[in-house]
Scaffold this motif. Structure first.
Motif: not given
Length: 45
Positions: A23-24, A29-33
């Motif tokens: 995961i790059d 954002s934290i939410e996207e990760v």
């Protein structure tokens, strides 16, 4: 810099597991990760 040192050391170099998902998160954002991780988990279930 640390990743480079860890992956190029002579004894027990760090390497990604064959079944690992990279995961790059550089542009996420934290939410996207978190969403990406949740989606990957749901795909496996």
């Amino acid at each position: 810099m640390r990743d480079k040192q860890d992956t190029s050391r002579k004894i027990a170099p760090l390497k990604q597991a064959d079944d690992a998902i990279l995961i790059d998160s550089s542009d996420m954002s934290i939410e996207e990760v978190a969403g990406f991780i949740i989606n990957k988990i749901q795909e496996k279930v």
